[in-house]
Design a protein around this motif. Structure first.
Motif, PDB file in Angstrom:
ATOM      1  N   PHE A  92      30.038  44.098  37.850  1.00 31.94           N
ATOM      2  CA  PHE A  92      29.823  43.525  38.993  1.00 31.94           C
ATOM      3  C   PHE A  92      29.523  42.317  39.331  1.00 31.94           C
ATOM      4  O   PHE A  92      28.740  41.484  38.412  1.00 31.94           O
ATOM      5  CB  PHE A  92      29.207  44.624  39.943  1.00 31.94           C
ATOM      6  N   ASN A  93      29.679  41.715  40.717  1.00 24.40           N
ATOM      7  CA  ASN A  93      29.230  40.396  40.980  1.00 24.40           C
ATOM      8  C   ASN A  93      27.678  40.154  40.893  1.00 24.40           C
ATOM      9  O   ASN A  93      27.204  39.183  40.206  1.00 24.40           O
ATOM     10  CB  ASN A  93      29.673  40.213  42.358  1.00 24.40           C
ATOM     11  N   ASP A  94      26.970  41.310  40.979  1.00 28.91           N
ATOM     12  CA  ASP A  94      25.458  41.229  40.904  1.00 28.91           C
ATOM     13  C   ASP A  94      24.889  41.444  39.453  1.00 28.91           C
ATOM     14  O   ASP A  94      23.706  41.672  39.014  1.00 28.91           O
ATOM     15  CB  ASP A  94      24.740  42.544  41.995  1.00 28.91           C
ATOM     16  N   GLY A  99      31.721  51.437  38.616  1.00 31.14           N
ATOM     17  CA  GLY A  99      32.890  52.160  38.199  1.00 31.14           C
ATOM     18  C   GLY A  99      33.954  51.234  39.134  1.00 31.14           C
ATOM     19  O   GLY A  99      33.756  50.889  40.343  1.00 31.14           O
ATOM     20  N   PHE A 100      34.775  50.880  38.266  1.00 33.30           N
ATOM     21  CA  PHE A 100      35.978  50.016  38.975  1.00 33.30           C
ATOM     22  C   PHE A 100      36.537  50.613  40.025  1.00 33.30           C
ATOM     23  O   PHE A 100      37.244  52.037  39.743  1.00 33.30           O
ATOM     24  CB  PHE A 100      37.110  49.319  37.785  1.00 33.30           C
ATOM     25  N   THR A 101      37.025  50.126  41.240  1.00 31.67           N
ATOM     26  CA  THR A 101      37.899  50.579  42.283  1.00 31.67           C
ATOM     27  C   THR A 101      38.643  49.429  42.763  1.00 31.67           C
ATOM     28  O   THR A 101      38.318  48.365  42.979  1.00 31.67           O
ATOM     29  CB  THR A 101      37.225  51.356  43.466  1.00 31.67           C
ATOM     30  N   CYS A 102      40.108  49.762  42.959  1.00 32.70           N
ATOM     31  CA  CYS A 102      41.123  49.091  43.129  1.00 32.70           C
ATOM     32  C   CYS A 102      40.655  48.215  44.641  1.00 32.70           C
ATOM     33  O   CYS A 102      40.836  47.189  45.059  1.00 32.70           O
ATOM     34  CB  CYS A 102      42.312  49.414  43.614  1.00 32.70           C
ATOM     35  N   SER A 103      40.122  49.217  45.374  1.00 31.21           N
ATOM     36  CA  SER A 103      39.784  48.564  46.996  1.00 31.21           C
ATOM     37  C   SER A 103      38.608  47.515  46.824  1.00 31.21           C
ATOM     38  O   SER A 103      38.513  46.640  47.712  1.00 31.21           O
ATOM     39  CB  SER A 103      39.370  49.694  47.782  1.00 31.21           C
ATOM     40  N   ASN A 104      37.949  47.863  45.815  1.00 32.55           N
ATOM     41  CA  ASN A 104      36.519  46.859  45.696  1.00 32.55           C
ATOM     42  C   ASN A 104      36.918  45.605  44.724  1.00 32.55           C
ATOM     43  O   ASN A 104      35.921  44.908  44.224  1.00 32.55           O
ATOM     44  CB  ASN A 104      35.663  47.555  45.308  1.00 32.55           C
ATOM     45  N   LYS A 105      38.162  45.490  44.035  1.00 30.92           N
ATOM     46  CA  LYS A 105      38.378  44.841  43.077  1.00 30.92           C
ATOM     47  C   LYS A 105      37.721  43.219  42.999  1.00 30.92           C
ATOM     48  O   LYS A 105      37.405  42.666  41.964  1.00 30.92           O
ATOM     49  CB  LYS A 105      39.563  44.734  42.445  1.00 30.92           C
ATOM     50  N   ASN A 107      35.273  42.021  44.116  1.00 33.21           N
ATOM     51  CA  ASN A 107      33.663  41.985  43.657  1.00 33.21           C
ATOM     52  C   ASN A 107      33.297  42.179  42.550  1.00 33.21           C
ATOM     53  O   ASN A 107      32.176  42.180  42.020  1.00 33.21           O
ATOM     54  CB  ASN A 107      33.094  42.860  44.747  1.00 33.21           C
ATOM     55  N   PHE A 108      34.057  42.175  41.585  1.00 33.60           N
ATOM     56  CA  PHE A 108      34.204  42.462  40.269  1.00 33.60           C
ATOM     57  C   PHE A 108      33.939  40.974  39.498  1.00 33.60           C
ATOM     58  O   PHE A 108      34.835  40.304  39.887  1.00 33.60           O
ATOM     59  CB  PHE A 108      34.998  43.438  39.388  1.00 33.60           C
ATOM     60  N   LYS A 109      33.174  40.786  38.664  1.00 35.31           N
ATOM     61  CA  LYS A 109      32.848  39.595  38.182  1.00 35.31           C
ATOM     62  C   LYS A 109      33.908  38.703  37.497  1.00 35.31           C
ATOM     63  O   LYS A 109      34.121  37.667  37.839  1.00 35.31           O
ATOM     64  CB  LYS A 109      31.594  39.482  36.983  1.00 35.31           C
TER      65      LYS A 109
END
Lengths: 663, 663
Positions: A92-94, A99-105, A107-109
């Motif tokens: 993740f960004n932090d 767990g990967f989710t499409c809606s949050n994609k 924010n992944f690094k």
């Protein structure tokens, strides 16, 4: 995620072949058509929504070309939603793993733009395998064209086709560029360095990387022991009474390294995102059969096999068989001791150089026989465990590992225990240990690395000669169709079982008896260094690429190594008690000596268990990260419940927009 | 959920008092007002949304009446949403146990109408306690009226007030009707029957019910051993060489009962819905203090205490202190042996009836001294563990249990081990065991049941006499205000710690040495039968009602009992090896005997561990139910994701209703 020839699909998006499906040569056409349409169908209709293309004809290197080979790929969007399905953890960004989710994609690094290089090819292949595996029968009662091959609603189609032999194999493709780079950093580079574990994981998945991580860790853990062993050897501390110090060191060492490995493995698994990943619901293994009934868990119709019947098979057939094999192994051991005695008498009658060598012959023959017996037993154990008809792959694996471990342990160590504690002959123990260790290492290296390499090389040479005949080899790259067919012919990698088993036995040799033969740790270190290279070579050049396996730890092997370390404590204490050095402290009463030995042994075992409790299995900084994640997900859940409540309120009363709610 | 005087609240809904808050007599008015408003505030504003009423004045039975007593209740709707918050598991329509959700409430089995009797009073009280505990400070920097009592955003207000002494106690109210019924079925009924575990759980919660379940289970498990012991006693099989059979029985028995208890406890916990309930995020314990910093997990500001400092306190103060106490205990033991020797010489010189009794005096004195030392040490251990400043209640409990267990084990059993293995005097062992066991049982029953009962009775009589003076006692029921004040004065139940500790020591006496004194199992069975009655009486009549504690198992005690059973295997094997019966088999070589004993002991220990692995901790039928639930929640999640995707699609493209999607 680049491949040699990305062909352009009809829809306009590029098609990257990821996985190969090979059906039998004589597969019925309607079955093939049905399978392809099920794979291509959109998910709403119960399909896998993947892309499939038939593999074009090769340049005709093989005698008999199978036309039923298909390349499977997927659109980028489909892969991302698949990553969510399989519960993939990414950074993740932090800096934490989530767990990967499409809606949050976003924010992944490493997610940039459309997420082009977000998923590694191994991950894509794993996703495709998962999607194929979970492609389930709907209302079909049998495979079209095969009325005998029944289908049950909700059960995996691919597993059914595999177990019926209609589908020969599924395997992921190698990436030539990546592989070359990996080979270079892994085993071709001359300079001394650690293995590129992250790259290995990137290419082969977590299970493989954990094995190589363990191999490297274990080798490093052996170095202090090897150094001490060398000192013993060089300064001639080798009179057999001096092994008390070494045995004490052994006892502490084997407890500590296993505990520290757990922590190291947890760090690795956390960084690779498999530590907190949930296990998926386990489906029956492909070979499982039984009478049709209702699964009490899912309520679905599927084959059931009564547990009582399986238990009968285990206790009335498998168990007696294992005991019989153990007896046979003891019998062979007794023959070895007779040979040993005979060689000794020959040597004593007329000691020459040749009779001196003759002394080692029985041990060498015995070591070879042990290896052969191990291999034969392994096949028998696989057959028996298959026949026990376990429903789950994990249960099958556990029973197989248990059977193989017990026999291998007995077969390899029985003679050493006999020499040490019944014959109490430390000179023979030392000689026997050295011969066993060296012979088995040589055999293993030969069987594991040289033989497959040589076979592969011969096959490759033949192919290249053929290829030369047909056309001038100006472009070094083979065409895709040929490349796929070459890979399909490579041997299949059968998992890390044999590799771990070998390490388990080596760990046994070192932890049980190395105090008698301090050089054994040196031998194992040398063996493991070549093992790393030969295993790496095997993975890269000899075998088909395996599907990655998202393991969080080394599983049942951790338990096996821990059991061995308990046995090591007992053995080392007994060896200490038997040493003349210690015996000198109790000149009048041997009983006192034994009682003290037993008391100390119990103390050490208790200490070992307490140590296991005291050393946390997961390092503190990872524990904090994990609980932070858990805390955040709890908080998010609370917020979500609140949010959904608001939605519901708005919907119920206002029939309007709820944006006002999302502050 | 009926109570004596449900008063009608201003809003029109009935107010049922559930929990009592008692503040100090001199609490500042603004603090009280602020606390009440925070409790009453709606949840959106960060309040607990509970109902609070001040307790009216009593009839003046107490000398000094505290006006700062408040009754807390909640509306039915609030309790149901609270049940969802705490993750309560209730029985579903299909017979399985599921986490309660308001949206799904009508599918739960006992939910009728508005859900009036759906939650038991103990559950309501637990929910209110949870809601009060999680009432968090917002932007207040300190408690109004107390500038010294700082508040940190997001931290529990109630815990702060408790640790600062502004809030004296929170306790749930008894239900007189229910309690009478429970008393009757539990211990007043004459006919032999099992305890009403479900009713106990209903009234006191799962933690209490598990303790009583364990007590009953353990007592039943002892019955076969008691019967065999009686046979030994009656048929005079008591020559000390005959204990081999009994010791063998012991070894198997103590392994089996613990494994079976795990299964039984899992069944109970499943039926009570605590087996698969998730643990809530653990807050710091009230007494925890430290320098203000940022919690690495939550990111919130809170007091932090460096772990290194705590470790220093543990290893440099607590550990030496425990060792010193162990040494003291050994010292006392040596004095006991001197007394024993002195009594023996007196008896030998002039054996009369009185000197025969004198023989038992040292053991009795020693037993009493042991009990006193246990109590003193317990206080010291509590003080030390408090001083170690553990952040979490669970960590505090673990350290306390460890300290107390080690000392109690040493204190109670050291003399027996000394007699058995150093002095090897089986007659003395037997006599010592019998005296220790009987004396400690008598002392325990006195301290635990009779003393509190007598104190309580005296206080009650005084009160009733006073009450008689003031008014004619025509209506038997006390007015609510008086009832609450009476309960506030009752002793506080301090949890199951001491009860489990007692059972642990009894288990030790039985499993370690009962082969020498077969009647010990009979004594323990008799003790446990009275223990059930006295504990039940204590719970119902002597103590304030405790908050229920949703335990899924007996926690750290399972581990303690298992450790004891390992020690029991070792001890029994040693006793077997020392018996003349066995010694007769090895007439010439004592060494052989010891080696065989050690070998058999190792075999039994290995067998024990294998048995622990082989017997599943959860019975099959519950495992199936659990995996069915897991499977269904996975399926539901898939559907939900699909559904939410549909919602999103509709929202994005149609801006319209999504009912078409919900097919």
């Amino acid at each position: 995620m680049k491949l040699q020839e990305p062909s352009v699909e009809s829809s306009g998006s590029t098609f990257t072949p990821l996985v190969v499906l090979e059906l039998t040569l004589d597969a019925k056409e309607e079955a093939v058509a049905w399978l392809l349409s099920r794979i291509r169908d959109p998910q709403q209709n119960g399909g896998a929504e993947l892309l499939v293309e038939q593999l074009g004809p090769g340049v005709g290197l093989q005698e008999k070309e199978n036309p039923n080979m298909f390349l499977v790929g997927a659109s980028r969007q489909r892969l991302l939603s698949g990553a969510e399905d399989v519960g993939l953890f990414k950074e993740f960004n932090d800096g934490s793993m989530r767990g990967f989710t499409c809606s949050n994609k976003h924010n992944f690094k490493d997610f940039q733009g459309d997420g082009d290089n977000f998923l590694s090819m191994a991950e894509c292949q794993y996703i495709i395998k998962h999607e194929l595996d979970t492609l389930r029968a709907k209302d079909e009662t049998h495979v079209p064209g095969y009325t005998q091959t029944k289908l049950y609603p909700g059960k995996s189609i691919i597993r059914r086709l595999l177990s019926k032999g209609i589908l020969i194999q599924i395997f992921p493709l190698h990436e030539n560029e990546e592989l070359k780079r990996l080979c270079f950093t892994w085993y071709k580079k001359v300079k001394l360095s650690l293995q590129p574990l992250d790259d290995i994981r990137h290419y082969y998945g977590e299970g493989q990387a954990l094995y190589f991580g363990f191999l490297e860790y274990f080798t490093f853990a052996l170095v202090p022991m090897a150094l001490i062993g060398l000192l013993y050897y060089l300064f001639d501390w080798e009179d057999y009474d001096k092994y008390v110090v070494f045995a004490m060191f052994n006892v502490i060492w084997c407890t500590l390294i296993l505990e520290l490995w757990k922590r190291f493995s947890a760090s690795l698994a956390y960084n690779w995102g498999t530590l907190s990943r949930k296990k998926a619901f386990e489906e029956p293994r492909p070979g499982f059969h039984g009478v049709l009934g209702f699964n009490p868990v899912t309520g679905r119709q599927e084959p059931l096999y009564p547990n009582a019947k399986r238990q009968l098979r285990i206790y009335l057939v498998s168990l007696p068989f294992v005991l019989l094999c153990l007896y046979l192994s003891l019998y062979v051991m007794m023959i070895y001791f007779q040979m040993e005695g005979w060689a000794l008498t020959v040597h004593d009658e007329d000691p020459t150089f040749w009779t001196g060598i003759l002394l080692f012959i029985p041990s060498i023959i015995y070591a070879i026989v042990i290896e052969i017996m191990n291999i034969i037993y392994r096949c028998a154990a696989e057959f028996l465990t298959e026949w026990e008809n376990h429903r789950l792959e994990s249960s099958y694996q556990n029973h197989l590992v248990l059977k193989v471990l017990i026999f291998n342990f007995f077969n390899c160590f029985a003679s050493l225990f006999y020499i040490a504690f019944i014959m109490q002959d430390m000179v023979l123990l030392r000689q026997s240990l050295a011969t066993l260790l060296i012979t088995s290492q040589i055999l293993n290296q030969f069987m594991e690395a040289f033989l497959p390499y040589w076979l592969q090389r011969r096959r490759n040479k033949k192919l290249i000669r053929k290829l030369r005949k047909r056309r001038t080899l100006e472009d070094k790259e083979l065409p895709l169709a040929e490349q796929v067919r070459l890979e399909a012919d490579m041997s299949t990698y059968l998992g890390t079982f044999d590799d771990y088993l070998e390490q388990f036995l080596l760990f046994g040799y070192v932890s049980l008896f190395s105090c008698v033969y301090p050089l054994s740790a040196v031998l194992v270190v040398l063996n493991n260094i070549t093992e790393i290279y030969s295993d790496a070579f095997k993975m890269c050049r000899v075998f088909k690429r395996p599907f990655s396996d998202p393991a969080a730890n080394i599983g049942v092997w951790q338990l096996a190594f821990e059991a061995m370390s308990v046995i090591a404590v007992v053995t080392n204490c007994a060896l200490i008690g038997m040493s003349p050095q210690v015996k000198a402290y109790f000149p009048e009463s041997e009983m006192q000596l034994i009682l003290w030995t037993v008391a100390i042994e119990h103390g050490l075992l208790a200490f070992k268990f307490i140590l296991t409790f005291l050393i946390p299995d997961v390092p503190k900084h990872i524990q904090i990260k994990l609980s932070r994640l858990e805390f955040e997900s709890l908080e998010a859940l609370k917020k979500k419940v609140h949010f959904m409540f608001c939605v519901w309120m708005e919907e119920s009363f206002n029939f309007g927009w709820y944006h006002s709610c999302v502050v």
